[in-house]
Design a protein around this motif. Structure first.
Motif, PDB file in Angstrom:
ATOM      1  N   THR A 298       7.637   4.869   7.579  1.00  0.00           N
ATOM      2  CA  THR A 298       8.510   5.662   6.706  1.00  0.00           C
ATOM      3  C   THR A 298       9.772   6.062   7.471  1.00  0.00           C
ATOM      4  O   THR A 298      10.883   5.985   6.949  1.00  0.00           O
ATOM      5  CB  THR A 298       7.779   6.926   6.210  1.00  0.00           C
ATOM      6  OG1 THR A 298       6.428   6.591   5.900  1.00  0.00           O
ATOM      7  CG2 THR A 298       8.453   7.507   4.988  1.00  0.00           C
ATOM      8  N   GLN A 299       9.601   6.469   8.721  1.00  0.00           N
ATOM      9  CA  GLN A 299      10.751   6.887   9.536  1.00  0.00           C
ATOM     10  C   GLN A 299      11.746   5.745   9.684  1.00  0.00           C
ATOM     11  O   GLN A 299      12.950   5.930   9.534  1.00  0.00           O
ATOM     12  CB  GLN A 299      10.268   7.346  10.923  1.00  0.00           C
ATOM     13  CG  GLN A 299       9.459   8.636  10.870  1.00  0.00           C
ATOM     14  CD  GLN A 299       8.636   8.876  12.132  1.00  0.00           C
ATOM     15  OE1 GLN A 299       8.783   8.165  13.133  1.00  0.00           O
ATOM     16  NE2 GLN A 299       7.768   9.872  12.089  1.00  0.00           N
ATOM     17  N   GLN A 300      11.210   4.544   9.954  1.00  0.00           N
ATOM     18  CA  GLN A 300      12.082   3.372  10.133  1.00  0.00           C
ATOM     19  C   GLN A 300      12.838   3.062   8.844  1.00  0.00           C
ATOM     20  O   GLN A 300      14.032   2.777   8.872  1.00  0.00           O
ATOM     21  CB  GLN A 300      11.252   2.134  10.537  1.00  0.00           C
ATOM     22  CG  GLN A 300      10.632   2.215  11.916  1.00  0.00           C
ATOM     23  CD  GLN A 300      11.691   2.397  13.007  1.00  0.00           C
ATOM     24  OE1 GLN A 300      12.812   1.957  12.874  1.00  0.00           O
ATOM     25  NE2 GLN A 300      11.315   3.081  14.079  1.00  0.00           N
ATOM     26  N   PHE A 301      12.132   3.115   7.718  1.00  0.00           N
ATOM     27  CA  PHE A 301      12.757   2.822   6.418  1.00  0.00           C
ATOM     28  C   PHE A 301      13.898   3.810   6.148  1.00  0.00           C
ATOM     29  O   PHE A 301      15.001   3.418   5.782  1.00  0.00           O
ATOM     30  CB  PHE A 301      11.707   2.896   5.309  1.00  0.00           C
ATOM     31  CG  PHE A 301      12.292   2.875   3.922  1.00  0.00           C
ATOM     32  CD1 PHE A 301      12.815   1.701   3.389  1.00  0.00           C
ATOM     33  CD2 PHE A 301      12.323   4.026   3.142  1.00  0.00           C
ATOM     34  CE1 PHE A 301      13.370   1.671   2.109  1.00  0.00           C
ATOM     35  CE2 PHE A 301      12.867   4.010   1.861  1.00  0.00           C
ATOM     36  CZ  PHE A 301      13.395   2.831   1.352  1.00  0.00           C
ATOM     37  N   LEU A 302      13.622   5.096   6.354  1.00  0.00           N
ATOM     38  CA  LEU A 302      14.637   6.108   6.055  1.00  0.00           C
ATOM     39  C   LEU A 302      15.843   5.963   6.979  1.00  0.00           C
ATOM     40  O   LEU A 302      16.981   6.138   6.556  1.00  0.00           O
ATOM     41  CB  LEU A 302      14.028   7.511   6.152  1.00  0.00           C
ATOM     42  CG  LEU A 302      13.034   7.833   5.036  1.00  0.00           C
ATOM     43  CD1 LEU A 302      12.268   9.113   5.334  1.00  0.00           C
ATOM     44  CD2 LEU A 302      13.743   7.946   3.680  1.00  0.00           C
ATOM     45  N   LYS A 303      15.603   5.592   8.221  1.00  0.00           N
ATOM     46  CA  LYS A 303      16.705   5.369   9.165  1.00  0.00           C
ATOM     47  C   LYS A 303      17.617   4.251   8.662  1.00  0.00           C
ATOM     48  O   LYS A 303      18.831   4.327   8.788  1.00  0.00           O
ATOM     49  CB  LYS A 303      16.130   4.964  10.536  1.00  0.00           C
ATOM     50  CG  LYS A 303      16.485   5.954  11.628  1.00  0.00           C
ATOM     51  CD  LYS A 303      16.040   5.458  12.973  1.00  0.00           C
ATOM     52  CE  LYS A 303      15.151   6.515  13.613  1.00  0.00           C
ATOM     53  NZ  LYS A 303      14.310   5.992  14.674  1.00  0.00           N
ATOM     54  N   ARG A 304      16.985   3.224   8.076  1.00  0.00           N
ATOM     55  CA  ARG A 304      17.778   2.084   7.597  1.00  0.00           C
ATOM     56  C   ARG A 304      18.623   2.436   6.395  1.00  0.00           C
ATOM     57  O   ARG A 304      19.721   1.932   6.231  1.00  0.00           O
ATOM     58  CB  ARG A 304      16.851   0.915   7.227  1.00  0.00           C
ATOM     59  CG  ARG A 304      16.352   0.117   8.415  1.00  0.00           C
ATOM     60  CD  ARG A 304      15.927  -1.290   8.005  1.00  0.00           C
ATOM     61  NE  ARG A 304      14.945  -1.308   6.941  1.00  0.00           N
ATOM     62  CZ  ARG A 304      13.636  -1.170   7.130  1.00  0.00           C
ATOM     63  NH1 ARG A 304      13.156  -1.013   8.344  1.00  0.00           N
ATOM     64  NH2 ARG A 304      12.805  -1.210   6.115  1.00  0.00           N
TER      65      ARG A 304
ATOM     66  N   VAL B   1       0.847  -1.208   0.000  1.00  0.00           N
ATOM     67  CA  VAL B   1       0.000   0.000   0.000  1.00  0.00           C
ATOM     68  C   VAL B   1       0.881   1.257   0.000  1.00  0.00           C
ATOM     69  O   VAL B   1       2.061   1.183   0.366  1.00  0.00           O
ATOM     70  CB  VAL B   1      -0.955   0.070   1.238  1.00  0.00           C
ATOM     71  CG1 VAL B   1      -1.948  -1.078   1.226  1.00  0.00           C
ATOM     72  CG2 VAL B   1      -0.166   0.092   2.527  1.00  0.00           C
ATOM     73  N   VAL B   2       0.308   2.362  -0.422  1.00  0.00           N
ATOM     74  CA  VAL B   2       1.016   3.638  -0.321  1.00  0.00           C
ATOM     75  C   VAL B   2       0.839   4.118   1.115  1.00  0.00           C
ATOM     76  O   VAL B   2      -0.253   4.517   1.526  1.00  0.00           O
ATOM     77  CB  VAL B   2       0.460   4.682  -1.314  1.00  0.00           C
ATOM     78  CG1 VAL B   2       1.189   6.009  -1.147  1.00  0.00           C
ATOM     79  CG2 VAL B   2       0.595   4.179  -2.751  1.00  0.00           C
ATOM     80  N   VAL B   3       1.910   4.034   1.890  1.00  0.00           N
ATOM     81  CA  VAL B   3       1.844   4.396   3.309  1.00  0.00           C
ATOM     82  C   VAL B   3       1.829   5.911   3.466  1.00  0.00           C
ATOM     83  O   VAL B   3       1.154   6.460   4.335  1.00  0.00           O
ATOM     84  CB  VAL B   3       3.060   3.789   4.053  1.00  0.00           C
ATOM     85  CG1 VAL B   3       3.136   4.292   5.487  1.00  0.00           C
ATOM     86  CG2 VAL B   3       3.000   2.263   4.015  1.00  0.00           C
ATOM     87  N   GLU B   4       2.577   6.568   2.590  1.00  0.00           N
ATOM     88  CA  GLU B   4       2.702   8.017   2.712  1.00  0.00           C
ATOM     89  C   GLU B   4       2.980   8.615   1.342  1.00  0.00           C
ATOM     90  O   GLU B   4       3.726   8.050   0.555  1.00  0.00           O
ATOM     91  CB  GLU B   4       3.867   8.314   3.670  1.00  0.00           C
ATOM     92  CG  GLU B   4       3.864   9.695   4.217  1.00  0.00           C
ATOM     93  CD  GLU B   4       4.643   9.815   5.543  1.00  0.00           C
ATOM     94  OE1 GLU B   4       4.967   8.798   6.162  1.00  0.00           O
ATOM     95  OE2 GLU B   4       4.909  10.951   5.920  1.00  0.00           O
ATOM     96  N   ARG B   5       2.367   9.733   1.076  1.00  0.00           N
ATOM     97  CA  ARG B   5       2.536  10.396  -0.225  1.00  0.00           C
ATOM     98  C   ARG B   5       2.584  11.892   0.010  1.00  0.00           C
ATOM     99  O   ARG B   5       1.757  12.426   0.746  1.00  0.00           O
ATOM    100  CB  ARG B   5       1.346  10.032  -1.112  1.00  0.00           C
ATOM    101  CG  ARG B   5       1.244  10.828  -2.388  1.00  0.00           C
ATOM    102  CD  ARG B   5      -0.055  10.518  -3.119  1.00  0.00           C
ATOM    103  NE  ARG B   5      -0.278  11.511  -4.155  1.00  0.00           N
ATOM    104  CZ  ARG B   5      -1.352  11.559  -4.930  1.00  0.00           C
ATOM    105  NH1 ARG B   5      -2.332  10.689  -4.783  1.00  0.00           N
ATOM    106  NH2 ARG B   5      -1.472  12.498  -5.840  1.00  0.00           N
ATOM    107  N   GLY B   6       3.572  12.559  -0.581  1.00  0.00           N
ATOM    108  CA  GLY B   6       3.652  14.014  -0.419  1.00  0.00           C
ATOM    109  C   GLY B   6       4.874  14.558  -1.114  1.00  0.00           C
ATOM    110  O   GLY B   6       5.500  13.873  -1.926  1.00  0.00           O
TER     111      GLY B   6
ATOM    112  N   THR C  77      11.924  14.182   4.599  1.00  0.00           N
ATOM    113  CA  THR C  77      12.550  14.964   5.667  1.00  0.00           C
ATOM    114  C   THR C  77      11.698  14.947   6.939  1.00  0.00           C
ATOM    115  O   THR C  77      12.217  14.844   8.038  1.00  0.00           O
ATOM    116  CB  THR C  77      12.778  16.429   5.198  1.00  0.00           C
ATOM    117  OG1 THR C  77      13.366  16.395   3.897  1.00  0.00           O
ATOM    118  CG2 THR C  77      13.717  17.169   6.141  1.00  0.00           C
ATOM    119  N   HIS C  78      10.386  15.034   6.768  1.00  0.00           N
ATOM    120  CA  HIS C  78       9.500  15.038   7.940  1.00  0.00           C
ATOM    121  C   HIS C  78       8.421  13.974   7.797  1.00  0.00           C
ATOM    122  O   HIS C  78       7.227  14.295   7.766  1.00  0.00           O
ATOM    123  CB  HIS C  78       8.823  16.415   8.089  1.00  0.00           C
ATOM    124  CG  HIS C  78       9.789  17.548   8.157  1.00  0.00           C
ATOM    125  ND1 HIS C  78      10.646  17.730   9.221  1.00  0.00           N
ATOM    126  CD2 HIS C  78      10.051  18.551   7.284  1.00  0.00           C
ATOM    127  CE1 HIS C  78      11.398  18.806   8.986  1.00  0.00           C
ATOM    128  NE2 HIS C  78      11.053  19.314   7.823  1.00  0.00           N
TER     129      HIS C  78
END
Ligand code: ADP
Length: 255
Positions: free
Chosen positions: A247-253, A228-233, A240-241
């Motif tokens: 999404t935060q966990q993915f970007l941290k990885r 699914v699309v968890v976040e879109r923007g 960045t935010h």
């Protein structure tokens, strides 16, 4: 009145056996914009892209690109001929660039680029070759027209792949991890060509792990996870935010 989005995908679902890869994906993209799709490996990004151009049709949901649309749920019970013409019409709307270029090894660079226009679209060869030379110039490959793929670097081959997709004059360009098979020093030249296409106004959907490219070029970022699309923007919103924990966990990885 504002123009309708060029791409409209609604409720896309696709399973491989018990593996429910797309579980209701919705998104739209306006003409002339760049959409970057990010997400963990195996989250369905490639499946989504292949569904958008019906290379590998989804099980249900609708895809509209420009004035061509297909309702895949309805097509599931349609006669084969109708399915074939619906998927062919959708496929013709987009050019696709793959992780590895799939060039014809025994054809020259120029022959690779003009193959589609001449064979599929029945353009006169001389005309297609003139257009092909221009496209090769656009991707920085003037002088390489008569070489064979094996004589080029991976980055140059990938740029031929981009020119070949552009040669079919699609409505939009789809890129599936176009730099992930390249040696690191060759990534930049391919991204530069893609940035150039974006600035020329091409509508693009790009699956990539190149977060800097997304930050610089994307109009919207989709974070896909679990089908699914968890976040879109905007890149700032999503990269960045990020609002969502996943999404935060993915970007941290990856950062
Ligand atoms: P991503 O591009 O995000 O890495 P993919 O769309 O390639 O993810 O794959 C999502 C899931 O679908 C994975 O579990 C993958 O194994 C599965 N999958 C993809 N293509 C096929 C296929 N042709 N047959 C069976 N399973 C597939």
């Amino acid at each position: 009145m504002t123009e309708k989005p060029l791409i409209e995908a609604t409720g896309l679902r696709k399973s491989f056996g018990d593996n429910h890869v797309l579980q209701g994906v919705d998104f739209t993209a306006d003409r002339g914009t760049v959409t970057v799709v990010v997400g963990p490996s195996g989250s369905g990004k490639t499946t989504l892209l292949r569904g958008l151009n019906a290379l590998d049709p989804v099980d249900s949901g609708t895809v509209r690109i420009g004035d061509v649309s297909a309702d895949f749920g309805a097509l599931a019970s349609a006669p084969r001929g109708r399915v074939r013409s619906a998927t062919a019409a959708l496929r013709a709307q987009s050019g696709m660039v793959f992780q590895s270029h799939n060039l014809f090894p025994h054809k020259t660079v120029l022959q690779n680029v003009v193959e589609g226009p001449v064979i599929v679209q029945k353009h006169p060869r001389a005309e297609a070759e003139a257009a092909g030379r221009e496209l090769l110039a656009q991707v920085g490959l003037t002088g390489k027209e008569d070489q064979y793929p094996f004589q080029l670097s991976g980055g140059q081959q990938q740029r031929v792949g981009i020119a070949r997709a552009l040669a079919l004059a699609p409505e939009l360009m789809l890129f599936d991890e176009p730099t992930s098979a390249l040696d690191p020093e060759l990534v930049g030249e391919v991204l530069a060509v893609m940035k150039n296409l974006a600035s020329e106004g091409w509508t693009m959907v790009v699956v990539t792990h190149e977060i800097r490219f997304a930050q610089q070029v994307a109009d919207q970022v989709l974070f896909v996870d679990g089908g699914v699309v968890v976040e879109r923007g905007t890149p700032t919103d999503v990269l960045t935010h990020p609002a969502q924990e996943r999404t935060q966990q993915f970007l941290k990885r990856i950062l």
